[in-house]
Design a protein around this motif. Structure first.
Motif, PDB file in Angstrom:
ATOM      1  N   CYS A   9       0.849  -1.196   0.000  1.00 15.85           N
ATOM      2  CA  CYS A   9       0.000   0.000   0.000  1.00 15.85           C
ATOM      3  C   CYS A   9       0.883   1.243   0.000  1.00 15.85           C
ATOM      4  N   PRO A  21      -4.229   4.604   2.755  1.00 18.68           N
ATOM      5  CA  PRO A  21      -3.533   4.411   1.485  1.00 18.68           C
ATOM      6  C   PRO A  21      -4.231   5.120   0.326  1.00 18.68           C
ATOM      7  N   CYS A  44      -3.334   0.452  -3.334  1.00 23.60           N
ATOM      8  CA  CYS A  44      -2.653  -0.789  -2.949  1.00 23.60           C
ATOM      9  C   CYS A  44      -2.499  -1.641  -4.205  1.00 23.60           C
TER      10      CYS A  44
END
Length: 61
Positions: free
Chosen positions: A10, A47, A50
């Protein structure tokens, strides 16, 4: 293939790796795409994206 290991990385908005995780997919055929979910991601922030990377486990075959 059986027991395909999938590692997940991520990234934050700048592209820095902020964590990830892993998952096993029971079986997949060459060229096939399969969906999966994992609750084992460890990240240090939210994030931006990913990415999943497959590889074979010792039980593959």
């Amino acid at each position: 293939m059986h027991q395909v290991y999938v590692s997940v990385a991520c990234f934050d908005a700048t592209g820095a790796i902020i964590g990830g995780g892993e998952h096993y997919v029971d079986a997949i055929d060459p060229g096939q795409r399969v969906g999966f979910s994992t609750d084992g991601l460890l990240v240090s922030g939210a994030p931006a994206r990913c990415e999943a990377f497959p590889s074979l486990s010792g039980a593959s075959g």
